[in-house]
Design a protein around this motif. Sequence first.
Motif, PDB file in Angstrom:
ATOM      1  N   VAL A 192     -18.570  79.147   5.997  1.00  0.00           N
ATOM      2  CA  VAL A 192     -18.507  79.608   7.390  1.00  0.00           C
ATOM      3  C   VAL A 192     -19.812  80.303   7.762  1.00  0.00           C
ATOM      4  N   MET A 193     -20.316  81.140   6.874  1.00  0.00           N
ATOM      5  CA  MET A 193     -21.540  81.869   7.200  1.00  0.00           C
ATOM      6  C   MET A 193     -22.720  80.921   7.380  1.00  0.00           C
ATOM      7  N   LEU A 194     -22.860  79.961   6.439  1.00  0.00           N
ATOM      8  CA  LEU A 194     -23.957  78.993   6.565  1.00  0.00           C
ATOM      9  C   LEU A 194     -23.802  78.181   7.849  1.00  0.00           C
ATOM     10  N   GLY A 195     -22.575  77.756   8.134  1.00  0.00           N
ATOM     11  CA  GLY A 195     -22.332  76.963   9.337  1.00  0.00           C
ATOM     12  C   GLY A 195     -22.704  77.734  10.591  1.00  0.00           C
ATOM     13  N   LEU A 196     -22.376  79.010  10.618  1.00  0.00           N
ATOM     14  CA  LEU A 196     -22.700  79.829  11.786  1.00  0.00           C
ATOM     15  C   LEU A 196     -24.209  79.965  11.949  1.00  0.00           C
ATOM     16  N   VAL A 197     -24.896  80.197  10.817  1.00  0.00           N
ATOM     17  CA  VAL A 197     -26.354  80.335  10.888  1.00  0.00           C
ATOM     18  C   VAL A 197     -26.971  79.039  11.407  1.00  0.00           C
ATOM     19  N   LEU A 198     -26.523  77.920  10.844  1.00  0.00           N
ATOM     20  CA  LEU A 198     -27.063  76.623  11.283  1.00  0.00           C
ATOM     21  C   LEU A 198     -26.777  76.392  12.769  1.00  0.00           C
ATOM     22  N   GLY A 199     -25.553  76.755  13.189  1.00  0.00           N
ATOM     23  CA  GLY A 199     -25.154  76.493  14.566  1.00  0.00           C
ATOM     24  C   GLY A 199     -25.891  77.368  15.560  1.00  0.00           C
ATOM     25  N   VAL A 200     -26.155  78.613  15.171  1.00  0.00           N
ATOM     26  CA  VAL A 200     -26.779  79.542  16.110  1.00  0.00           C
ATOM     27  C   VAL A 200     -28.275  79.299  16.190  1.00  0.00           C
ATOM     28  N   SER A 201     -28.906  79.032  15.038  1.00  0.00           N
ATOM     29  CA  SER A 201     -30.340  78.778  15.060  1.00  0.00           C
ATOM     30  C   SER A 201     -30.583  77.279  15.179  1.00  0.00           C
ATOM     31  N   ARG A 202     -30.969  76.872  16.375  1.00  0.00           N
ATOM     32  CA  ARG A 202     -31.137  75.442  16.641  1.00  0.00           C
ATOM     33  C   ARG A 202     -32.158  74.786  15.735  1.00  0.00           C
ATOM     34  N   VAL A 203     -33.308  75.484  15.548  1.00  0.00           N
ATOM     35  CA  VAL A 203     -34.397  74.910  14.767  1.00  0.00           C
ATOM     36  C   VAL A 203     -33.945  74.714  13.329  1.00  0.00           C
ATOM     37  N   LEU A 204     -33.386  75.787  12.742  1.00  0.00           N
ATOM     38  CA  LEU A 204     -32.926  75.741  11.369  1.00  0.00           C
ATOM     39  C   LEU A 204     -31.835  74.674  11.205  1.00  0.00           C
ATOM     40  N   GLY A 205     -30.911  74.658  12.173  1.00  0.00           N
ATOM     41  CA  GLY A 205     -29.812  73.707  12.119  1.00  0.00           C
ATOM     42  C   GLY A 205     -30.314  72.279  12.088  1.00  0.00           C
ATOM     43  N   ALA A 206     -31.224  71.951  13.003  1.00  0.00           N
ATOM     44  CA  ALA A 206     -31.734  70.591  13.089  1.00  0.00           C
ATOM     45  C   ALA A 206     -32.528  70.231  11.836  1.00  0.00           C
ATOM     46  N   ALA A 207     -33.279  71.227  11.298  1.00  0.00           N
ATOM     47  CA  ALA A 207     -34.118  70.958  10.131  1.00  0.00           C
ATOM     48  C   ALA A 207     -33.275  70.730   8.883  1.00  0.00           C
ATOM     49  N   LEU A 208     -32.192  71.502   8.747  1.00  0.00           N
ATOM     50  CA  LEU A 208     -31.399  71.429   7.518  1.00  0.00           C
ATOM     51  C   LEU A 208     -30.342  70.333   7.542  1.00  0.00           C
ATOM     52  N   GLU A 209     -30.050  69.818   8.736  1.00  0.00           N
ATOM     53  CA  GLU A 209     -28.964  68.850   8.872  1.00  0.00           C
ATOM     54  C   GLU A 209     -29.037  67.682   7.890  1.00  0.00           C
ATOM     55  N   PRO A 210     -30.207  66.994   7.797  1.00  0.00           N
ATOM     56  CA  PRO A 210     -30.245  65.849   6.861  1.00  0.00           C
ATOM     57  C   PRO A 210     -29.978  66.251   5.414  1.00  0.00           C
ATOM     58  N   PHE A 211     -30.457  67.427   5.010  1.00  0.00           N
ATOM     59  CA  PHE A 211     -30.233  67.877   3.633  1.00  0.00           C
ATOM     60  C   PHE A 211     -28.749  68.124   3.376  1.00  0.00           C
ATOM     61  N   VAL A 212     -28.121  68.735   4.362  1.00  0.00           N
ATOM     62  CA  VAL A 212     -26.700  69.037   4.222  1.00  0.00           C
ATOM     63  C   VAL A 212     -25.898  67.748   4.113  1.00  0.00           C
ATOM     64  N   ILE A 213     -26.252  66.769   4.942  1.00  0.00           N
ATOM     65  CA  ILE A 213     -25.519  65.508   4.914  1.00  0.00           C
ATOM     66  C   ILE A 213     -25.754  64.776   3.593  1.00  0.00           C
ATOM     67  N   ALA A 214     -26.988  64.850   3.091  1.00  0.00           N
ATOM     68  CA  ALA A 214     -27.293  64.228   1.795  1.00  0.00           C
ATOM     69  C   ALA A 214     -26.457  64.878   0.696  1.00  0.00           C
ATOM     70  N   MET A 215     -26.402  66.219   0.725  1.00  0.00           N
ATOM     71  CA  MET A 215     -25.584  66.975  -0.225  1.00  0.00           C
ATOM     72  C   MET A 215     -24.124  66.540  -0.160  1.00  0.00           C
ATOM     73  N   ASN A 216     -23.673  66.331   1.094  1.00  0.00           N
ATOM     74  CA  ASN A 216     -22.276  66.017   1.305  1.00  0.00           C
ATOM     75  C   ASN A 216     -21.935  64.619   0.803  1.00  0.00           C
TER      76      ASN A 216
END
Lengths: 257, 249
Positions: A80-104
């Motif tokens: 939840v905490m990571l999701g909130l950080v990603l969601g609130v910070s647009r830049v961070l969210g967009a940058a980390l998205e592919p890594f998160v999906i790869a992890m998933n």
Amino acid sequence: MDQDSARQVTILKVVLLVVIVGGWELSARFGLIPVFWTSSPSLIAVAFWESLKENEITYHTYITMQEALAGLAAGAVVGVMLGLVLGVSRVLGAALEPFVIAMNSLPRVALAPLIVMFVGIGFASKFLLAFSLVVVPIMLNTYEGIKAADPQLINMMRVIHAKRYQVFYKVLLPNCVPWIFSALRVSISFAIIGAIVGEFISARAGIGYMIDSAAGAFDTTGMIMPLIVLMVLAFSIDRAFVATSNRLLRWRDEALS
Amino acid sequence: MDRQKRQLQILDHVDLTLKEAEFVSVVGPSGCGKSTLLNFIAGLTPVQSGAVEVFGAPPGGTEAPLGYVFQQHALLPWRNVLQNTVISLEVKGIAKAEREQRAREMLTVMGLDGFEDHFPREISGGMRQRVSLARTLVDDPRLILMDEPFGALDAQTKLLIQEMFLKYWEENRKSVLFITHDLAEAVALADRVLVMSSRPGRILAEYEVGIPRPRTLDQVRHMPRFTELHDAIWEDLRGEALKAMQGRA
């Protein structure tokens, strides 16, 4: 669903249960299926009773649930905490998205040997495996929940001069609660999978250990009995969770079932 | 991710001044930039060229008490009617007892007594829009921006809410900028009607309504002045509406 069809469904559920369990038992009794390979409900019930008397099944269930629930809780908080950080910070969210999906997309149970190598065969390896299965879906759903907030609601908050933290607490956070709940629901079984797989790799206790030992002795009853205990337990947790979530999310259009 | 958003000229030389306590309607074909105009004034969209002043200050400032009624109700689904109505007071930090009392009073004006505990999903579309009105009015704004607030309602509900709002406005007299595509609504409610062209939006014509207040919707509709204005505005709009339609087709 009206009352009549609700009653029909209840009746049908009971009938199905009786047919499955009764059919299994009868086929075993009349020798239609070999008891050695498929056991039978009565054998399982007896094994369960014996195991209960020796406090064996309770102990192993306790171990497995402890691993799974600890992993679930930690995975939920961190996710939840990571999701909130990603969601609130647009830049961070967009940058980390592919890594998160790869992890998933990584089959995380395949991490099990690596995790055991890192932290040993005790509680930590099962906990970490459950955690790794849970954290990513919860994080992704929280992130989606924030992204899915209605822009009109944000505009409304801007017109009344809400501060950023007020928009977060009064719109973004409540908006992801249903998303977090639905991720938590699937995560219950993910966490149990994590704990069991960890126990298969190597363990001295737990349901996975019980099943593994019984398999070594070609004891099908000993393999199926703990499975059924686990199934009943996971099912009860799911029911309780759904009931709680429907109570808390009364404002939603559609309830979970 | 809309980096390559096209630069579009949405409005063209729109010059508009609202007097204190004046009710101005804006009618125009769909997509003529009416909503953009409101977003400029509310400070939601930054102005590219030109100037917008709200009570002598730039838009979006905290000094200007401004209300915005959206086309869709924009209620928070997890808050009940009362909690939705208090939101602007809550954000300002007004004490709970006071904000709830003010909200209850405003809900009574909107005929929503007894629905305080209902969630938005549990009430009708017309009631939702009344909650949305109550939420805006409870803050006692000096200027109210309204973006087709009654556009999504069925005909009867719409009439009732128009009556309700008309009565409230005639007793309280705020400045109102009311966007609509309903000519009858524009004429019946407003002191002044502006007609906008299709995109890029310009102000084509301006009419003083001159029907005395207090008004009731039934009476207004049968006045010769109403018919006269309605016809004149339709004459202006007809060509523009056609253009807008062909632009889409």
